[in-house]
Design a protein around this motif. Structure first.
Motif, mmCIF file in Angstrom:
data_model
loop_
_atom_site.group_PDB
_atom_site.id
_atom_site.type_symbol
_atom_site.label_atom_id
_atom_site.label_comp_id
_atom_site.label_asym_id
_atom_site.label_seq_id
_atom_site.Cartn_x
_atom_site.Cartn_y
_atom_site.Cartn_z
ATOM 1 N N LEU A 10 -61.927 80.417 7.527
ATOM 2 C CA LEU A 10 -62.695 79.437 6.767
ATOM 3 C C LEU A 10 -61.856 78.960 5.585
ATOM 4 N N VAL A 11 -61.797 77.658 5.422
ATOM 5 C CA VAL A 11 -61.008 77.085 4.333
ATOM 6 C C VAL A 11 -61.747 75.874 3.780
ATOM 7 N N GLN A 12 -61.562 75.597 2.516
ATOM 8 C CA GLN A 12 -62.185 74.435 1.899
ATOM 9 C C GLN A 12 -61.416 73.167 2.256
ATOM 10 N N PRO A 13 -62.083 72.033 2.228
ATOM 11 C CA PRO A 13 -61.375 70.764 2.450
ATOM 12 C C PRO A 13 -60.189 70.627 1.495
ATOM 13 N N GLY A 14 -59.069 70.149 2.054
ATOM 14 C CA GLY A 14 -57.841 70.042 1.280
ATOM 15 C C GLY A 14 -56.980 71.273 1.331
ATOM 16 N N GLY A 15 -57.499 72.344 1.884
ATOM 17 C CA GLY A 15 -56.749 73.594 1.957
ATOM 18 C C GLY A 15 -55.786 73.644 3.135
ATOM 19 N N SER A 16 -55.157 74.798 3.285
ATOM 20 C CA SER A 16 -54.146 74.988 4.322
ATOM 21 C C SER A 16 -54.393 76.281 5.092
ATOM 22 N N LEU A 17 -53.962 76.261 6.333
ATOM 23 C CA LEU A 17 -53.946 77.452 7.178
ATOM 24 C C LEU A 17 -52.704 77.390 8.045
ATOM 25 N N ARG A 18 -52.258 78.567 8.470
ATOM 26 C CA ARG A 18 -51.141 78.642 9.393
ATOM 27 C C ARG A 18 -51.557 79.482 10.595
ATOM 28 N N LEU A 19 -51.528 78.862 11.763
ATOM 29 C CA LEU A 19 -51.842 79.560 12.998
ATOM 30 C C LEU A 19 -50.558 80.068 13.638
ATOM 31 N N SER A 20 -50.664 81.224 14.290
ATOM 32 C CA SER A 20 -49.537 81.789 15.030
ATOM 33 C C SER A 20 -49.993 82.148 16.429
ATOM 34 N N CYS A 21 -49.082 82.058 17.365
ATOM 35 C CA CYS A 21 -49.362 82.442 18.750
ATOM 36 C C CYS A 21 -48.116 83.126 19.304
ATOM 37 N N VAL A 22 -48.293 84.363 19.724
ATOM 38 C CA VAL A 22 -47.191 85.137 20.282
ATOM 39 C C VAL A 22 -47.391 85.308 21.772
ATOM 40 N N ALA A 23 -46.367 84.979 22.531
ATOM 41 C CA ALA A 23 -46.383 85.173 23.980
ATOM 42 C C ALA A 23 -45.686 86.478 24.319
ATOM 43 N N SER A 24 -46.315 87.249 25.202
ATOM 44 C CA SER A 24 -45.724 88.524 25.608
ATOM 45 C C SER A 24 -45.873 88.699 27.108
ATOM 46 N N GLY A 25 -45.216 89.714 27.624
ATOM 47 C CA GLY A 25 -45.237 89.969 29.053
ATOM 48 C C GLY A 25 -43.861 89.701 29.651
ATOM 49 N N THR A 26 -43.828 89.455 30.935
ATOM 50 C CA THR A 26 -42.564 89.164 31.614
ATOM 51 C C THR A 26 -42.287 87.677 31.470
ATOM 52 N N ILE A 27 -41.396 87.360 30.572
ATOM 53 C CA ILE A 27 -41.118 85.962 30.232
ATOM 54 C C ILE A 27 -39.704 85.613 30.653
ATOM 55 N N PHE A 28 -39.601 84.570 31.459
ATOM 56 C CA PHE A 28 -38.298 84.088 31.919
ATOM 57 C C PHE A 28 -37.901 82.788 31.244
ATOM 58 N N SER A 29 -38.840 81.841 31.271
ATOM 59 C CA SER A 29 -38.492 80.526 30.741
ATOM 60 C C SER A 29 -39.742 79.801 30.256
ATOM 61 N N ILE A 30 -39.829 79.641 28.947
ATOM 62 C CA ILE A 30 -40.920 78.870 28.355
ATOM 63 C C ILE A 30 -40.402 77.466 28.082
ATOM 64 N N SER A 31 -41.013 76.489 28.716
ATOM 65 C CA SER A 31 -40.534 75.119 28.557
ATOM 66 C C SER A 31 -41.281 74.370 27.466
ATOM 67 N N GLY A 32 -42.474 74.817 27.145
ATOM 68 C CA GLY A 32 -43.231 74.107 26.126
ATOM 69 C C GLY A 32 -44.264 75.016 25.485
ATOM 70 N N MET A 33 -44.556 74.746 24.213
ATOM 71 C CA MET A 33 -45.560 75.521 23.489
ATOM 72 C C MET A 33 -46.339 74.568 22.597
ATOM 73 N N GLY A 34 -47.623 74.813 22.468
ATOM 74 C CA GLY A 34 -48.388 73.911 21.626
ATOM 75 C C GLY A 34 -49.782 74.396 21.337
ATOM 76 N N TRP A 35 -50.550 73.484 20.753
ATOM 77 C CA TRP A 35 -51.901 73.792 20.307
ATOM 78 C C TRP A 35 -52.864 72.688 20.743
ATOM 79 N N TYR A 36 -54.021 73.096 21.200
ATOM 80 C CA TYR A 36 -55.135 72.219 21.492
ATOM 81 C C TYR A 36 -56.324 72.697 20.663
ATOM 82 N N ARG A 37 -57.336 71.866 20.573
ATOM 83 C CA ARG A 37 -58.551 72.281 19.876
ATOM 84 C C ARG A 37 -59.782 71.706 20.567
#
Length: 113
Positions: A10-37
């Motif tokens: 929860l943040v007030q209008p005008g504020g900031s947040l930083r989201l993080s996403c860590v991928a784990s498991g058997t990873i060979f090749s990640i071609s793209g990463m992003g965010w949807y809402r």
């Protein structure tokens, strides 16, 4: 591939947040990463996405949000500044690995006074 998101809240209008996403498991090749809402009663929409050669932002977040990626850590970040009430939604991490999309469980971002 498993995705774990963090950083919502929860943040007030005008504020900031930083989201993080860590991928784990058997990873060979990640071609793209992003965010949807997805806001209540609305369809899931692209927020920001980065591949090896390009980065795209939704018009509504340009100039306020910045996506970045740490390939060594298989992590993608979303720095969100100047947050508005209309940014309230569940934010989902999306990773394209070996041409297949994977989704995180979602993290709630609420912008309210």
């Amino acid at each position: 591939v498993q995705l774990v998101e963090s950083g919502g809240g929860l943040v007030q209008p005008g504020g900031s947040l930083r989201l993080s996403c860590v991928a784990s498991g058997t990873i060979f090749s990640i071609s793209g990463m992003g965010w949807y809402r997805q806001a209540p009663g609305k369809q899931r929409e692209l927020v920001a996405f980065t591949s090896g050669t390009s980065t795209n932002y939704a018009d509504s977040v340009k100039g306020r949000f910045t996506i970045s990626r740490d390939n060594a850590k298989n992590t993608v970040y979303l720095q969100m500044n100047s947050l508005k009430p209309e940014d309230t939604a569940v934010y989902y991490c999306n990773v394209v690995h070996m041409l297949r999309p994977y989704w995180g469980q979602g993290t709630q971002v609420t912008v309210s006074s």
